[in-house]
Enzyme design. Sequence first.
Site, PDB file in Angstrom:
ATOM      1  N   GLU A 122       7.923   3.463  37.778  1.00  0.00           N
ATOM      2  CA  GLU A 122       6.857   3.825  38.696  1.00  0.00           C
ATOM      3  C   GLU A 122       6.709   5.330  38.830  1.00  0.00           C
ATOM      4  O   GLU A 122       7.674   6.077  38.685  1.00  0.00           O
ATOM      5  CB  GLU A 122       7.144   3.206  40.067  1.00  0.00           C
ATOM      6  N   CYS A 146      23.753   3.412  44.406  1.00  0.00           N
ATOM      7  CA  CYS A 146      23.777   3.923  45.787  1.00  0.00           C
ATOM      8  C   CYS A 146      23.428   2.764  46.730  1.00  0.00           C
ATOM      9  O   CYS A 146      22.476   2.022  46.491  1.00  0.00           O
ATOM     10  CB  CYS A 146      22.807   5.085  45.948  1.00  0.00           C
ATOM     11  N   GLY A 195      15.709   6.196  38.797  1.00  0.00           N
ATOM     12  CA  GLY A 195      16.690   6.691  37.838  1.00  0.00           C
ATOM     13  C   GLY A 195      17.406   7.950  38.273  1.00  0.00           C
ATOM     14  O   GLY A 195      17.037   8.601  39.249  1.00  0.00           O
ATOM     15  N   GLU A 196      18.459   8.264  37.519  1.00  0.00           N
ATOM     16  CA  GLU A 196      19.242   9.475  37.752  1.00  0.00           C
ATOM     17  C   GLU A 196      18.921  10.431  36.600  1.00  0.00           C
ATOM     18  O   GLU A 196      19.373  10.217  35.462  1.00  0.00           O
ATOM     19  CB  GLU A 196      20.738   9.111  37.805  1.00  0.00           C
ATOM     20  N   SER A 227      16.177  15.981  41.245  1.00  0.00           N
ATOM     21  CA  SER A 227      17.065  15.467  42.294  1.00  0.00           C
ATOM     22  C   SER A 227      18.176  14.654  41.650  1.00  0.00           C
ATOM     23  O   SER A 227      17.926  13.768  40.834  1.00  0.00           O
ATOM     24  CB  SER A 227      16.253  14.591  43.257  1.00  0.00           C
ATOM     25  N   SER A 249      21.496  14.681  46.400  1.00  0.00           N
ATOM     26  CA  SER A 249      21.570  13.597  47.377  1.00  0.00           C
ATOM     27  C   SER A 249      22.964  13.586  47.993  1.00  0.00           C
ATOM     28  O   SER A 249      23.900  13.054  47.413  1.00  0.00           O
ATOM     29  CB  SER A 249      21.291  12.262  46.675  1.00  0.00           C
ATOM     30  N   LEU A 250      23.089  14.160  49.177  1.00  0.00           N
ATOM     31  CA  LEU A 250      24.413  14.296  49.795  1.00  0.00           C
ATOM     32  C   LEU A 250      24.706  13.074  50.691  1.00  0.00           C
ATOM     33  O   LEU A 250      25.670  12.363  50.496  1.00  0.00           O
ATOM     34  CB  LEU A 250      24.479  15.605  50.578  1.00  0.00           C
ATOM     35  N   HIS A 251      23.899  12.878  51.692  1.00  0.00           N
ATOM     36  CA  HIS A 251      23.911  11.657  52.518  1.00  0.00           C
ATOM     37  C   HIS A 251      25.128  11.426  53.403  1.00  0.00           C
ATOM     38  O   HIS A 251      25.135  10.472  54.193  1.00  0.00           O
ATOM     39  CB  HIS A 251      23.675  10.405  51.664  1.00  0.00           C
ATOM     40  N   ASN A 326      14.074   4.244  54.225  1.00  0.00           N
ATOM     41  CA  ASN A 326      12.979   3.312  53.962  1.00  0.00           C
ATOM     42  C   ASN A 326      13.562   1.957  53.616  1.00  0.00           C
ATOM     43  O   ASN A 326      14.226   1.812  52.594  1.00  0.00           O
ATOM     44  CB  ASN A 326      12.124   3.821  52.793  1.00  0.00           C
TER      45      ASN A 326
HETATM   46  N1  SAH Z   1      18.841   9.563  41.430  1.00  0.00           N
HETATM   47  C1  SAH Z   1      18.312  10.732  42.034  1.00  0.00           C
HETATM   48  C2  SAH Z   1      16.815  10.703  42.305  1.00  0.00           C
HETATM   49  C3  SAH Z   1      16.206   9.423  42.842  1.00  0.00           C
HETATM   50  S1  SAH Z   1      16.053   9.068  44.517  1.00  0.00           S
HETATM   51  C4  SAH Z   1      19.062  11.044  43.305  1.00  0.00           C
HETATM   52  O1  SAH Z   1      19.906  10.251  43.707  1.00  0.00           O
HETATM   53  O2  SAH Z   1      18.865  12.101  43.872  1.00  0.00           O
HETATM   54  C5  SAH Z   1      15.306  10.347  45.434  1.00  0.00           C
HETATM   55  C6  SAH Z   1      15.879  10.445  46.835  1.00  0.00           C
HETATM   56  O3  SAH Z   1      15.575   9.290  47.638  1.00  0.00           O
HETATM   57  C7  SAH Z   1      17.385  10.558  46.817  1.00  0.00           C
HETATM   58  O4  SAH Z   1      17.832  11.520  47.730  1.00  0.00           O
HETATM   59  C8  SAH Z   1      17.794   9.187  47.267  1.00  0.00           C
HETATM   60  O5  SAH Z   1      19.099   9.168  47.755  1.00  0.00           O
HETATM   61  C9  SAH Z   1      16.743   8.877  48.300  1.00  0.00           C
HETATM   62  N2  SAH Z   1      16.679   7.452  48.635  1.00  0.00           N
HETATM   63  C10 SAH Z   1      17.096   6.409  47.900  1.00  0.00           C
HETATM   64  N3  SAH Z   1      16.872   5.246  48.550  1.00  0.00           N
HETATM   65  C11 SAH Z   1      16.313   5.563  49.732  1.00  0.00           C
HETATM   66  C12 SAH Z   1      15.819   4.776  50.834  1.00  0.00           C
HETATM   67  N4  SAH Z   1      15.858   3.460  50.821  1.00  0.00           N
HETATM   68  N5  SAH Z   1      15.279   5.443  51.877  1.00  0.00           N
HETATM   69  C13 SAH Z   1      15.186   6.787  51.868  1.00  0.00           C
HETATM   70  N6  SAH Z   1      15.617   7.584  50.859  1.00  0.00           N
HETATM   71  C14 SAH Z   1      16.173   6.970  49.799  1.00  0.00           C
END
Ligand code: SAH
Length: 400
Positions: A122, A146, A195-196, A227, A249-251, A326
Amino acid sequence: MSIGAGETDMAVSPAATAECAPPETAAPPACARVNLLGLPRAELERFCTALDSKPYRARQLMNWLYKRGCDRFEHMSDLARDFRAQLSARAELRLPEIVTVQSAGDGTRKWLLRADHAQAFEMVYIPESDRGTLCISSQVGCALDCAFCATAQQGFNRNLSTAEIVGQVWLANRELGFQPGGDRIITNVVLMGMGEPLANFRNVVPALRIFLDDLGFDLSRRRVTLSTSGLVPQIYRLAQEINVALAVSLHAPDDALRSQLVPINRLHPIAELLEACWHYIDEQNGRSVTFEYVMLDGVNDSPAQARALARLLAGRPAKVNLIPFNPFPGTQFRRSSDAVIEQFRDLLLRAGVMATVRRTRGEDIDAACGQLVGRVQDRTVVRLGSRVEAARARAGGVTA
Ligand code: SAH
């Protein structure tokens, strides 16, 4: 510079490596036309020379392909007639095929693009008053697993080719009505779709070059953002190869929690990841790394966690982008409330860490972060569990 074909792209956990070992796009048969889309400038020059044409033809070709969005060789009026005929016989511009298009109430548009008969990927266009951002995919599915991401649920299918990555921007420009010489419609490109990107290094880096090339899409390096979930060795390699904006993506502010949410952390913990980020900024003379932080109710959103995050990042070239979670079917996570998100942001700001809240866009068409799943058909039919169920039902005559 091209990257050796023998390298593995997945320097992640052994399990992920096994899952992602080389399903690159199959090489076309010798008689097939060369897809010019995604060929880096040097390779396009070699192609022109092989056709007995001058290498400068490559510059003209790029200008037609990317600057003018032209896909018909016969329209490329400043190319010699013979050369155009050769191109028609030997080359083509092969774009990803559109499966569906959806438009959200807020102007966000999402395209589902075909990868094969059952899988798709997409891209999402997000218009804003001062810019137009295209969010593109780098893989079909993802192996990083993740916990809070919808794409992770489908597992890894394959890497996208450079042509498929570049093709997304080309196609979106055409779909959005870009006119040669007119205003840019896509001002920013972010690799934040499926994807990564650093797990598909060899195809992503040449695509980035075309995004930045002044004969390509000619985007500013600050407006192309990659990212990553934190593939540390590839962050060092990226620093040597190309200069684009980096988002990570730290989280979570500690390893115990991050290892649960972003499993790659078990291989490359936070301290190692942050070192790589600061190295990237030094090498690139960049401004800052953006740290993405998805706001999960009761999981990573407490004031103590905000303070811990601030301790990691204060005084560093860093900014934090808080992403309201989301939801997607089957997830156990919930989005933090607006009040909690604001409080978290304010704690970061007070501790001297730049922080913003990402506005969620395109939610009504599942186009928001982490909601991209590339659904061509209902994937329950291709899940192993349902196949086993179906086989059992057939064998035992069980009816549901
Ligand atoms: N693989 C890469 C890029 C894809 S995701 C990465 O991990 O950075 C882009 C961003 O959306 C990332 O920060 C990811 O962690 C975040 N993301 C993934 N799922 C999500 C969700 N359900 N709600 C909000 N952000 C999300």
